[in-house]
Design a protein around this motif. Structure first.
Motif, PDB file in Angstrom:
ATOM      1  N   GLY A 291     -70.275  12.945 -57.578  1.00 21.95           N
ATOM      2  CA  GLY A 291     -69.220  13.371 -58.484  1.00 21.95           C
ATOM      3  C   GLY A 291     -67.953  13.541 -57.686  1.00 21.95           C
ATOM      4  N   GLN A 292     -66.835  13.511 -58.408  1.00 21.42           N
ATOM      5  CA  GLN A 292     -65.559  13.543 -57.714  1.00 21.42           C
ATOM      6  C   GLN A 292     -65.158  14.970 -57.354  1.00 21.42           C
ATOM      7  N   ALA A 293     -64.623  15.146 -56.155  1.00 23.61           N
ATOM      8  CA  ALA A 293     -64.216  16.474 -55.700  1.00 23.61           C
ATOM      9  C   ALA A 293     -62.897  16.361 -54.941  1.00 23.61           C
ATOM     10  N   PHE A 294     -62.408  17.479 -54.439  1.00 27.61           N
ATOM     11  CA  PHE A 294     -61.127  17.510 -53.727  1.00 27.61           C
ATOM     12  C   PHE A 294     -61.309  18.099 -52.341  1.00 27.61           C
ATOM     13  N   MET A 295     -60.634  17.490 -51.364  1.00 30.54           N
ATOM     14  CA  MET A 295     -60.609  18.063 -50.018  1.00 30.54           C
ATOM     15  C   MET A 295     -59.215  18.627 -49.761  1.00 30.54           C
ATOM     16  N   VAL A 296     -59.164  19.839 -49.184  1.00 24.77           N
ATOM     17  CA  VAL A 296     -57.873  20.466 -48.877  1.00 24.77           C
ATOM     18  C   VAL A 296     -57.925  21.064 -47.473  1.00 24.77           C
ATOM     19  N   ARG A 297     -56.717  21.402 -46.962  1.00 25.24           N
ATOM     20  CA  ARG A 297     -56.659  22.086 -45.669  1.00 25.24           C
ATOM     21  C   ARG A 297     -57.085  23.537 -45.849  1.00 25.24           C
ATOM     22  N   LYS A 298     -57.882  24.031 -44.919  1.00 20.76           N
ATOM     23  CA  LYS A 298     -58.324  25.424 -45.012  1.00 20.76           C
ATOM     24  C   LYS A 298     -57.132  26.365 -44.938  1.00 20.76           C
ATOM     25  N   SER A 299     -56.087  25.941 -44.172  1.00 19.55           N
ATOM     26  CA  SER A 299     -54.941  26.831 -43.958  1.00 19.55           C
ATOM     27  C   SER A 299     -54.212  27.165 -45.258  1.00 19.55           C
TER      28      SER A 299
ATOM     29  N   ALA B 146     -63.776  11.372 -40.074  1.00 20.32           N
ATOM     30  CA  ALA B 146     -62.808  10.594 -39.311  1.00 20.32           C
ATOM     31  C   ALA B 146     -61.426  11.247 -39.295  1.00 20.32           C
ATOM     32  N   LEU B 147     -61.281  12.425 -39.926  1.00 22.05           N
ATOM     33  CA  LEU B 147     -60.002  13.131 -39.851  1.00 22.05           C
ATOM     34  C   LEU B 147     -59.780  13.611 -38.414  1.00 22.05           C
ATOM     35  N   LYS B 148     -58.500  13.916 -38.094  1.00 17.24           N
ATOM     36  CA  LYS B 148     -58.196  14.310 -36.709  1.00 17.24           C
ATOM     37  C   LYS B 148     -58.992  15.541 -36.312  1.00 17.24           C
ATOM     38  N   ASP B 149     -59.023  16.553 -37.203  1.00 18.90           N
ATOM     39  CA  ASP B 149     -59.805  17.747 -36.895  1.00 18.90           C
ATOM     40  C   ASP B 149     -60.587  18.158 -38.143  1.00 18.90           C
ATOM     41  N   PRO B 150     -61.791  17.619 -38.307  1.00 21.36           N
ATOM     42  CA  PRO B 150     -62.548  17.851 -39.548  1.00 21.36           C
ATOM     43  C   PRO B 150     -62.766  19.332 -39.851  1.00 21.36           C
ATOM     44  N   SER B 151     -62.794  20.163 -38.819  1.00 17.53           N
ATOM     45  CA  SER B 151     -63.112  21.579 -39.070  1.00 17.53           C
ATOM     46  C   SER B 151     -61.978  22.299 -39.799  1.00 17.53           C
ATOM     47  N   GLN B 152     -60.787  21.691 -39.855  1.00 17.77           N
ATOM     48  CA  GLN B 152     -59.650  22.322 -40.527  1.00 17.77           C
ATOM     49  C   GLN B 152     -59.633  22.056 -42.034  1.00 17.77           C
ATOM     50  N   HIS B 153     -60.630  21.319 -42.535  1.00 21.32           N
ATOM     51  CA  HIS B 153     -60.596  20.910 -43.940  1.00 21.32           C
ATOM     52  C   HIS B 153     -61.839  21.390 -44.672  1.00 21.32           C
TER      53      HIS B 153
END
Lengths: 353, 349
Positions: B135-143, B216-223
């Motif tokens: 299902g479709q979801a959204f990824m955002v920055r944790k900050s 593959a993001l620069k810093d996956p832990s920030q998202h």
């Protein structure tokens, strides 16, 4: 010794030149060292797995190294790789022999080579006879497939294109008009469209149960298309040969075909050589389109490698893959164009002495 | 992501192709023996796979073809030939896939296509079942400190061009009276790069795809991925709708892997169970007490071959998408119905 000094002096000969020199130097200083950092000094060359490349913001040559076999051979079984090497080596030896002075009748020899070699290569690579294990063409891939498609297309488009060019200049109206029709239709179609016809729509026109190999269909589409392009290049060459050459040959008692084969066509090919090489280079580059036909050529294997979850560790992998792809294509196409310069020099009347 | 890239705009062209196909083939099909006979004669089953789905179809470092879709194709080959390697993979672009299938270029699409009404009834093709739910979801920055999609009011959202993801966002935001600005890019990688460079506040795609491509993001832990799932994406194999025998076979192969997991059969213990099990359903499925394979035109040991040579559903999932893969997706909706998921198999009796 004086030439570099003269060059340096020219660089600052006027205020404007000095400024331009300064700007260029600044640009080089800001781009070249970071590039070498990325590509060489900070790059990952050795390691065991993708983890060695994680969190390194530089080229990951390890990725290319670990996948080198695939990049060269695609899914071709590892135990049968010698067949590809043998095929390549035979082709190379045949080409060198052909261009050495040992072979007298070059036209005959090259014609024989274009007929015999594809058959030999086809049997060797496809297998299934003479005790060779069969390797389905669906398993072919990588740089090997790119070269198979490119070389086949160049080798088949040349004679076919020459025939079309001669037909187009024929005095028989039916032959000439058929050639014109064919060339114009092929040149008017995009290659993607032709490939779509060959891959997706062709199965509609054969009875169910009949299957024609997808690679064969692709190769035929490539040949048909590029022969038309090649024909126009060669026709340009033929038209550049002065009429007097043909008339002189006839007056020596040669027949029409002898005059064409011995006098006109050799000169025409020489004149058309830059164009022929141009077409060959673009054939080389357009082979990447076969990904559309579901085959993994060199670029396709690289792109396919990028979706291995094991390598989803950062953008440096993608950058490395595309940089490498660009480099390989550049090396191949650049060598082709240098080779054509060499041939031109060898064929030019001055170089013949 | 790949599965959502459904070029609905091509439907018209496709239907023309299919119409001409059916007209051309009308004479021949009646006398034609069917897909299973063709596959047996050819000695290999041909599956259409997607070009760009991490975890579903790819080659590993050694050059082996692996993935969730690959394994289902291998399961079909195991059922028919008792040898999963008698499978051949054809990469087909999403826009050509249905045409290639209906013209006989491949026998089945194991392609990560979402099962939709239009695709199922568009002419020529049918989905056998859903084998993967996304299902479709959204990824955002944790900050940004966002907790739910409702917090995305007024946000800029990155999506891939020409996919249903774009349409789903429009539907969902309109329904919830939220404003948004969508920026589209050509392909999943371009979308991820744009999001990574900060061109938008959120990146939308299928949940599984966000999880895998997010690596593959620069810093996956920030998202982080927001909890809401705004669309249904049931994914499954597609076959020609003119051959019911073949459709039954493909469907049964999928169900056999699910049933095997339910019954506790795995590649490690299936031989043991075939000898010693007293469970009547296990005995029927494995061809010990009944010959279900005969009804599919297969050997009695068809299901046993699948389980032994490819594995049960859980093994296939874990190996390619789950705990034993770099993607590390949780089972979620793809757990068995007994574990709160959506997967079940009709009884084998």
């Amino acid at each position: 010794m004086t030439r570099p000094i003269a060059f340096l002096r020219k660089c600052i000969s006027s205020p404007l030149n000095a400024l331009i020199t300064l700007v260029i130097l600044f640009w080089l200083l800001t781009t070249v060292p970071p590039f070498f950092d990325w590509a060489v000094f900070k790059a990952v060359w050795n390691g065991q797995s993708s983890r060695d490349c994680a969190n390194v913001d530089a080229a990951c040559w390890l990725f290319i190294r670990l996948r080198f076999q695939q990049i060269l051979y695609g899914g071709y079984p590892a135990t049968e790789h010698w067949r590809i090497m043998l095929c390549g080596a035979t082709g190379l030896v045949a080409l060198i022999t052909l261009s050495s002075p040992v072979v007298r009748n070059k036209v005959f020899a090259s014609l024989a080579l274009t007929i015999v070699f594809p058959v030999f290569a086809g049997i060797l690579l496809r297998g299934g006879v003479f005790g060779l294990a069969p390797v389905a063409t669906a398993q072919w891939g990588g740089l090997m497939l790119t070269l198979v498609v490119a070389l086949w297309t160049i080798a088949s488009a040349l004679p076919f294109g020459l025939g079309l060019a001669l037909a187009r200049r024929s005095k028989m109206p039916v032959v000439a008009n058929l050639a014109i029709f064919y060339i114009d239709v092929m040149r008017g179609l995009p290659l993607v469209g032709l490939l779509f016809l060959a891959i997706v729509l062709f199965p509609l026109f054969v009875p169910p149960g009949v299957e024609v190999n997808a690679l064969v269909r692709t190769l035929i589409a490539f040949s048909l298309f590029n022969a038309a392009i090649m024909a126009e290049v060669i026709r340009g060459g033929i038209q550049s040969v002065p009429k007097g050459q043909y008339e002189a040959a006839i007056s020596l008692g040669l027949s029409h075909w002898q005059a064409m084969a011995l006098s006109v066509i050799p000169q025409a090919i020489r004149a058309a050589l830059p164009g022929i090489v141009n077409v060959s280079i673009s054939i080389m580059k357009e082979t990447t389109i076969i990904l559309m036909a579901g085959m993994f050529d060199f670029l396709g294997v690289l792109q396919g490698s990028l979706i291995d979850p094991d390598w989803l560790i950062g953008d440096q992998i993608r950058q490395t893959a595309y940089f490498f792809a660009g480099l390989v294509f550049f090396v191949i196409c650049f060598s082709l164009s240098r080779y054509s310069v060499y041939i031109e020099r060898k064929l030019s009347p001055q170089g013949n002495k | 992501m790949g599965l959502a890239e459904k070029q609905e705009g091509n439907v018209h062209f496709k239907s023309i192709c299919m119409l001409s196909a059916s007209m051309l083939l009308a004479g021949g099909v009646a006398a034609h023996a069917g897909t299973l006979a063709d596959v047996k004669a050819r000695g290999v089953v041909r599956c259409g796979i997607g070009p760009n789905n991490p975890g579903f179809a790819f080659r590993d470092n050694q050059g082996n073809q692996r993935g969730f879709d690959i394994d289902f194709c291998r399961a079909i080959a195991a059922a028919i030939f008792g040898d999963p390697n008698k499978s051949e993979f054809h990469v087909v672009e999403p826009r050509d896939a249905f045409t290639v299938l209906t013209t006989g270029g491949v026998d089945v699409l194991t392609h990560r296509f979402t099962w939709t009404f239009n695709r199922d009834n568009g002419g020529g093709a049918e989905f056998t079942q859903a084998l993967f739910y996304d299902g479709q979801a959204f990824m955002v920055r944790k900050s940004l400190g966002l907790k739910s999609v409702k917090d995305l009011n007024g946000a800029t959202i990155c999506a891939a061009q020409g996919t249903t993801t774009e349409l789903n966002v429009a539907d969902y935001f309109r329904q919830h009276n939220l404003t948004y600005k969508i920026v589209t890019f050509n392909g999943t990688d371009a979308t991820r790069l744009a999001y990574d460079e900060g061109r938008c506040d959120a990146w939308t795609n299928d949940r599984g795809s966000l999880a895998s491509r997010g690596q593959a993001l620069k810093d996956p832990s920030q998202h982080a991925i927001l909890p809401e799932t705004i669309s249904k994406e049931p994914v499954g194999p597609v076959v020609r709708d003119s051959d019911t025998q073949w459709a039954h076979l493909v469907r049964s192969v999928g169900f056999a892997t699910v049933a095997a997991e339910e019954l506790g059969l795995s590649s490690a213990n299936v031989d043991e169970h075939a000898k010693t099990s007293t469970n009547p359903e296990v005995k029927r499925l494995l061809g010990v007490s009944d010959d279900l394979g005969q009804k599919l035109g297969l050997q009695p040991t068809w299901a046993r071959s699948i389980i032994k040579l490819v594995g049960n559903y859980g093994e296939i999932f874990d190996r390619n998408l789950g705990a034993n893969s770099p993607l590390n997706l949780s089972r979620g909706l793809n757990a068995l119905w007994t574990n709160g998921g959506l997967l079940f198999s009709p009884p084998f009796r």
